[in-house]
Structures are given as structure tokens and as C-alpha cells.
Design a protein around this motif. Structure first.
Motif, PDB file in Angstrom:
ATOM      1  N   VAL A  57      16.376  60.866  17.454  1.00 39.25           N
ATOM      2  CA  VAL A  57      15.071  60.162  17.936  1.00 39.25           C
ATOM      3  C   VAL A  57      15.024  59.010  16.856  1.00 39.25           C
ATOM      4  O   VAL A  57      15.331  59.169  15.842  1.00 39.25           O
ATOM      5  N   GLU A  77      16.350  65.163  16.052  1.00 40.92           N
ATOM      6  CA  GLU A  77      14.922  65.711  16.114  1.00 40.92           C
ATOM      7  C   GLU A  77      14.709  67.131  15.305  1.00 40.92           C
ATOM      8  O   GLU A  77      13.705  67.143  14.882  1.00 40.92           O
ATOM      9  N   PHE A  83      13.577  66.226  11.608  1.00 42.67           N
ATOM     10  CA  PHE A  83      12.355  65.313  11.534  1.00 42.67           C
ATOM     11  C   PHE A  83      11.461  65.915  10.532  1.00 42.67           C
ATOM     12  O   PHE A  83      10.676  65.199   9.772  1.00 42.67           O
ATOM     13  N   LEU A 107       6.817  65.992  18.403  1.00 45.47           N
ATOM     14  CA  LEU A 107       7.045  65.867  17.291  1.00 45.47           C
ATOM     15  C   LEU A 107       5.975  65.714  16.458  1.00 45.47           C
ATOM     16  O   LEU A 107       5.826  66.251  15.318  1.00 45.47           O
TER      17      LEU A 107
END
Length: 266
Positions: A69, A144, A147, A187
């Protein structure tokens, strides 16, 4: 404004002087406009404090099995924020050299100048990131699944939603995070984990400063994408810290922009 526009166009001299500016003030705007290059270079020779060096390459972290991402984080000057995330890319993702994605950038507005340019103050008002409503951020591309580690690093440098470089002021230095979907992103819970009492609020573009307000603007990267800053801003020493040649030399992987500040550096 920084004094880059006042410096010689010779690349090596200009970068040396810009580092001296960084070491002599919380922000070059605090210096007198008539400060001579001699004074700046004297400050350069005096030096800044030494920051965290780049860690040794790692080889034992397996690749995260998740999609990548594009995200960004901002909380004050982007120089030290970029360094923090470069170190984390090396240690957490085992990235090196051209694999490192952290870049100083501008984001938080959907306005651009002619030809889509967003530039530093030395580019002229029509492309000036501050005049266009952008903030200084660091953009990067991450798995991802990793993150959470990067949000933790963000909060390390933006505790309570406040920046570490308190001499900076204005919307250009607001606390900002860009994630796909903004406040509706999957997220968001990871970002919230270490936020404490800080409020995450939707960014509407060209937002005001957040200092002392315990809030962070969250932007949808599709609506408010990051614009990579000039090459001369990439892998730069911080205002009062130097990071060493190994870090600074990563700028060979940075791409020169079409902004005036880059095109005049030879």
C-alpha cells in the motif's frame, strides 16, 4: 522561507550551504536574509550533532505475504521523519539502496501548480506547497501486514500529535497521515492503536496547523496523493543532526523533479 533560492546554483556549494543553514537554525526562515555564504559555511564546519547511523543490512526477515500500500506520514519537518522511516525500512523490511521507498514529499491538498507541480518555497508562489495547502510528509510503499510497525514509528516522532521541531509553525507542518480510504480505511485501527488521547480526524485539504491540539489529520491517498519533493530534499541531514555519508548518498536513488529548485542545481 528557506534560503535555497539565495544560494549559488553550483550543486556542491549549494548543498553545503543548505546544510549549514539547517545546522544554524530551527528553520532557515529564522536567519537574516543577508546572512553571507561565508557565515553559512563556517556553521557547516562547526557541524551538527550526530544522529542514528544506518543499521547494517538484515537478511533474516521473511517477506510479508500481503499486498503493498502507498501511505504517508507527516509531523513537522520531513528531513528527520524520512531518516526514521529509512532506518525502519532497512530493519523491518530488509530493504537496501534502490529498494528503499521513503521519500520527502508534499501532501494534504488536491491543488497543484501548472503542469501538476508542487514544489518548495523557492519555486515561486504558483507551485509553492504551502500556498497550495500541502504539508511536509514522507511517502512510502509498504506491505499492508507491516503497517503497524510504521505507525508505531510515526507516534514515536509525533507523540501527542505534536512535532519534535517546535520552531516550525503553520499548516505546512501539521500532523498528517495518508492511507487508502482515509477514515474508512481498513488500516485505521492500526493507526489508532498507539494514538492514546490523540484524535484522528478527516482531512479536507489545505488544513490548518495541529500543534497543541492533540489531533492528526487522516487523508485518503486517492483524493490527496503525495507529491515527491525535490531531489535536494531527499536523504538530507536534519536541522540539528547529521546522519552520515552512507545515508546522504542514498540520494543517488532519488529522482530529480521538474521543480525550479531542482532544475537550477547542477
Amino acid at each position: 522561507l528557506k534560503l535555497y533560492s539565495m544560494l549559488p546554483t553550483n550543486g556542491s556549494v549549494r548543498m553545503a550551504a543548505s546544510r549549514a543553514i539547517a545546522c544554524t537554525s530551527s528553520r532557515p526562515s529564522g536567519l537574516a536574509a543577508g546572512l553571507s555564504l561565508t557565515v553559512l559555511l563556517t556553521a557547516l564546519l562547526a557541524g551538527c550533532s550526530t544522529g542514528e547511523p544506518l543499521p547494517a543490512p538484515c537478511h533474516d526477515v521473511p517477506p510479508a505475504k500481503s499486498p503493498d500500500v502507498n501511505v504517508y506520514f507527516g509531523c513537522g519537518c520531513f528531513w528527520h521523519i524520512q531518516h526514521a522511516f529509512v532506518v525502519l525500512e532497512i530493519t523491518n523490511l530488509c530493504r537496501q539502496g534502490e529498494q528503499i521507498t521513503a521519500r520527502a514529499a508534499y501532501a494534504g491538498s488536491n491543488k497543484t501548480g501548472p503542469n501538476g507541480l508542487v514544489c518548495y518555497h523557492d519555486g515561486g508562489r504558483e507551485v509553492d506547497y504551502g500556498a497550495l495547502g500541502h504539508a511536509e510528509v514522507v511517502s512510502m510503499r509498504l506491505p499492508e501486514a507491516r503497517f503497524g510497525a510504521f505507525t508505531s514509528k510515526f507516534w514515536d516522532h509525533c507523540s501527542g500529535g505534536d512535532r519534535e521541531d517546535v520552531g516550525d509553525s503553520g499548516g505546512e507542518y501539521r500532523a498528517a497521515v495518508g492511507i487508502p480510504g482515509g477514515m474508512k480505511s481498513s488500516l485505521l485501527p492500526e493507526l489508532q492503536k498507539n494514538a492514546g488521547s490523540v484524535k484522528l480526524v478527516p482531512g479536507h485539504g489545505a488544513d490548518q496547523d495541529t500543534e497543541g491540539q492533540a489531533k492528526v489529520f487522516v487523508y485518503d491517498t486517492a483524493t490527496f496523493p503525495a507529491h515527491t519533493a525535490e531531489k535536494y530534499h531527499q536523504f538530507h541531514d536534519d536541522m540539528m543532526e547529521t546522519y552520515g555519508y552512507k545515508y546522504n548518498s542514498l540520494d543517488k536513488w532519488a529522482v530529480q523533479t521538474a521543480c525550479p529548485g531542482d532544475t537550477t542545481v547542477q
